[in-house]
Design a protein around this motif. Sequence first.
Motif, PDB file in Angstrom:
ATOM      1  N   GLU A  96      -7.331  -3.540  -5.933  1.00 12.28           N
ATOM      2  CA  GLU A  96      -7.868  -3.004  -7.186  1.00 12.28           C
ATOM      3  C   GLU A  96      -7.564  -3.945  -8.346  1.00 12.28           C
ATOM      4  N   SER A  97      -6.363  -4.506  -8.371  1.00 17.53           N
ATOM      5  CA  SER A  97      -5.985  -5.445  -9.425  1.00 17.53           C
ATOM      6  C   SER A  97      -6.853  -6.690  -9.378  1.00 17.53           C
ATOM      7  N   LEU A  98      -7.120  -7.165  -8.163  1.00 14.94           N
ATOM      8  CA  LEU A  98      -7.892  -8.403  -8.002  1.00 14.94           C
ATOM      9  C   LEU A  98      -9.385  -8.201  -8.252  1.00 14.94           C
ATOM     10  N   ASN A  99      -9.835  -6.968  -8.212  1.00 12.04           N
ATOM     11  CA  ASN A  99     -11.251  -6.688  -8.475  1.00 12.04           C
ATOM     12  C   ASN A  99     -11.467  -6.090  -9.858  1.00 12.04           C
ATOM     13  N   GLY A 100     -10.392  -5.841 -10.596  1.00  8.50           N
ATOM     14  CA  GLY A 100     -10.480  -5.226 -11.913  1.00  8.50           C
ATOM     15  C   GLY A 100     -10.668  -6.253 -13.014  1.00  8.50           C
ATOM     16  N   PRO A 101     -10.522  -5.809 -14.257  1.00  9.90           N
ATOM     17  CA  PRO A 101     -10.746  -6.701 -15.401  1.00  9.90           C
ATOM     18  C   PRO A 101      -9.723  -7.838 -15.513  1.00  9.90           C
ATOM     19  N   LEU A 102      -8.576  -7.714 -14.863  1.00 13.23           N
ATOM     20  CA  LEU A 102      -7.546  -8.756 -14.939  1.00 13.23           C
ATOM     21  C   LEU A 102      -7.571  -9.704 -13.747  1.00 13.23           C
ATOM     22  N   LYS A 103      -8.632  -9.695 -12.968  1.00  9.81           N
ATOM     23  CA  LYS A 103      -8.668 -10.458 -11.719  1.00  9.81           C
ATOM     24  C   LYS A 103      -8.425 -11.952 -11.901  1.00  9.81           C
ATOM     25  N   ASP A 104      -8.837 -12.520 -13.028  1.00  9.75           N
ATOM     26  CA  ASP A 104      -8.661 -13.956 -13.246  1.00  9.75           C
ATOM     27  C   ASP A 104      -7.243 -14.321 -13.674  1.00  9.75           C
ATOM     28  N   VAL A 105      -6.434 -13.331 -14.033  1.00 14.63           N
ATOM     29  CA  VAL A 105      -5.072 -13.593 -14.512  1.00 14.63           C
ATOM     30  C   VAL A 105      -4.112 -13.847 -13.353  1.00 14.63           C
ATOM     31  N   PHE A 106      -4.391 -13.254 -12.192  1.00 11.49           N
ATOM     32  CA  PHE A 106      -3.470 -13.370 -11.065  1.00 11.49           C
ATOM     33  C   PHE A 106      -3.821 -14.558 -10.180  1.00 11.49           C
ATOM     34  N   ASP A 107      -2.785 -15.262  -9.761  1.00 12.26           N
ATOM     35  CA  ASP A 107      -2.930 -16.398  -8.862  1.00 12.26           C
ATOM     36  C   ASP A 107      -2.905 -15.858  -7.431  1.00 12.26           C
ATOM     37  N   HIS A 108      -3.955 -16.099  -6.683  1.00 12.71           N
ATOM     38  CA  HIS A 108      -4.080 -15.554  -5.331  1.00 12.71           C
ATOM     39  C   HIS A 108      -3.022 -16.087  -4.370  1.00 12.71           C
ATOM     40  N   ARG A 109      -2.365 -17.185  -4.710  1.00 14.41           N
ATOM     41  CA  ARG A 109      -1.289 -17.718  -3.866  1.00 14.41           C
ATOM     42  C   ARG A 109       0.015 -16.960  -4.076  1.00 14.41           C
ATOM     43  N   GLN A 110       0.052 -16.061  -5.070  1.00 15.58           N
ATOM     44  CA  GLN A 110       1.268 -15.324  -5.393  1.00 15.58           C
ATOM     45  C   GLN A 110       1.196 -13.871  -4.920  1.00 15.58           C
ATOM     46  N   LEU A 111       0.388 -13.589  -3.923  1.00 11.88           N
ATOM     47  CA  LEU A 111       0.214 -12.230  -3.416  1.00 11.88           C
ATOM     48  C   LEU A 111       0.741 -12.134  -1.996  1.00 11.88           C
ATOM     49  N   ILE A 112       1.408 -11.026  -1.691  1.00 10.16           N
ATOM     50  CA  ILE A 112       1.851 -10.758  -0.324  1.00 10.16           C
ATOM     51  C   ILE A 112       1.448  -9.327  -0.004  1.00 10.16           C
ATOM     52  N   THR A 113       0.523  -9.177   0.939  1.00  5.99           N
ATOM     53  CA  THR A 113       0.048  -7.846   1.318  1.00  5.99           C
ATOM     54  C   THR A 113      -0.064  -7.736   2.829  1.00  5.99           C
ATOM     55  N   ASP A 114      -0.162  -6.502   3.292  1.00  2.00           N
ATOM     56  CA  ASP A 114      -0.412  -6.193   4.691  1.00  2.00           C
ATOM     57  C   ASP A 114      -1.437  -5.067   4.689  1.00  2.00           C
ATOM     58  N   VAL A 115      -1.937  -4.716   5.837  1.00  2.00           N
ATOM     59  CA  VAL A 115      -2.993  -3.718   5.920  1.00  2.00           C
ATOM     60  C   VAL A 115      -2.452  -2.304   6.116  1.00  2.00           C
ATOM     61  N   SER A 116      -1.436  -2.143   6.929  1.00  2.00           N
ATOM     62  CA  SER A 116      -1.056  -0.812   7.373  1.00  2.00           C
ATOM     63  C   SER A 116      -0.242  -0.004   6.365  1.00  2.00           C
ATOM     64  N   GLY A 117       0.649  -0.619   5.643  1.00  2.00           N
ATOM     65  CA  GLY A 117       1.484   0.098   4.697  1.00  2.00           C
ATOM     66  C   GLY A 117       2.698   0.734   5.361  1.00  2.00           C
ATOM     67  N   SER A 118       3.630   1.187   4.541  1.00  2.00           N
ATOM     68  CA  SER A 118       4.844   1.802   5.074  1.00  2.00           C
ATOM     69  C   SER A 118       4.875   3.306   4.834  1.00  2.00           C
ATOM     70  N   GLY A 119       3.788   3.879   4.353  1.00  2.00           N
ATOM     71  CA  GLY A 119       3.677   5.327   4.217  1.00  2.00           C
ATOM     72  C   GLY A 119       4.706   5.951   3.305  1.00  2.00           C
ATOM     73  N   ASN A 120       5.006   5.315   2.168  1.00  2.00           N
ATOM     74  CA  ASN A 120       6.010   5.805   1.223  1.00  2.00           C
ATOM     75  C   ASN A 120       7.385   5.996   1.861  1.00  2.00           C
ATOM     76  N   ASN A 121       7.674   5.243   2.904  1.00  2.00           N
ATOM     77  CA  ASN A 121       8.961   5.327   3.573  1.00  2.00           C
ATOM     78  C   ASN A 121       9.721   4.031   3.292  1.00  2.00           C
ATOM     79  N   TRP A 122      10.724   4.116   2.432  1.00  2.00           N
ATOM     80  CA  TRP A 122      11.472   2.945   2.011  1.00  2.00           C
ATOM     81  C   TRP A 122      12.120   2.238   3.199  1.00  2.00           C
ATOM     82  N   ALA A 123      12.623   2.997   4.161  1.00  2.00           N
ATOM     83  CA  ALA A 123      13.314   2.410   5.310  1.00  2.00           C
ATOM     84  C   ALA A 123      12.367   1.566   6.152  1.00  2.00           C
TER      85      ALA A 123
END
Length: 150
Positions: free
Chosen positions: A84-111
């Motif tokens: 959402e951040s990368l497709n929103g109005p601020l998309k040009d502000v973020f450097d794509h080399r500074q992103l770390i994401t995964d697909v599945s998520g941790s389901g709000n489980n900190w552990a």
Amino acid sequence: MTQSIVIQVGQCGNQIGCRFWDLALREHASINKNGVYDESMSSFFRNVDSRHGNDIPVGNSRGKIRSLKARAVLIDMEEGVVSESLNGPLKDVFDHRQLITDVSGSGNNWAVGHKIYGPRYREQLIEVIRRSAEACNCLQCFFILHSMGG
């Protein structure tokens, strides 16, 4: 002339981070009417020559703003909020080399994030944060945005 690196972690950290960057841009734009890259602007933003990908130093505070990039690292194991951040109005502000994401998520489980994704992404996290720190002339702090409660 000190710089801060904002590290946005998880859904909450990235949502708060987007509001932070929006506010920072509006505040700097209201003060800096001539579009000059000065010391106050360099504390949270890098001035990048998009033709060559090189950072433009502050110099004598008379250099024009070319392309601002946030001194930010975005981390989330569920890529929805970062997308959402990368497709929103601020998309040009973020450097794509500074992103770390995964697909599945941790389901709000900190552990799960700590025990499973932490070791898996440890080296990549260290590398991205190191690269951000090396782009600073005088690193003052790391500003971490996150939520411990989900």
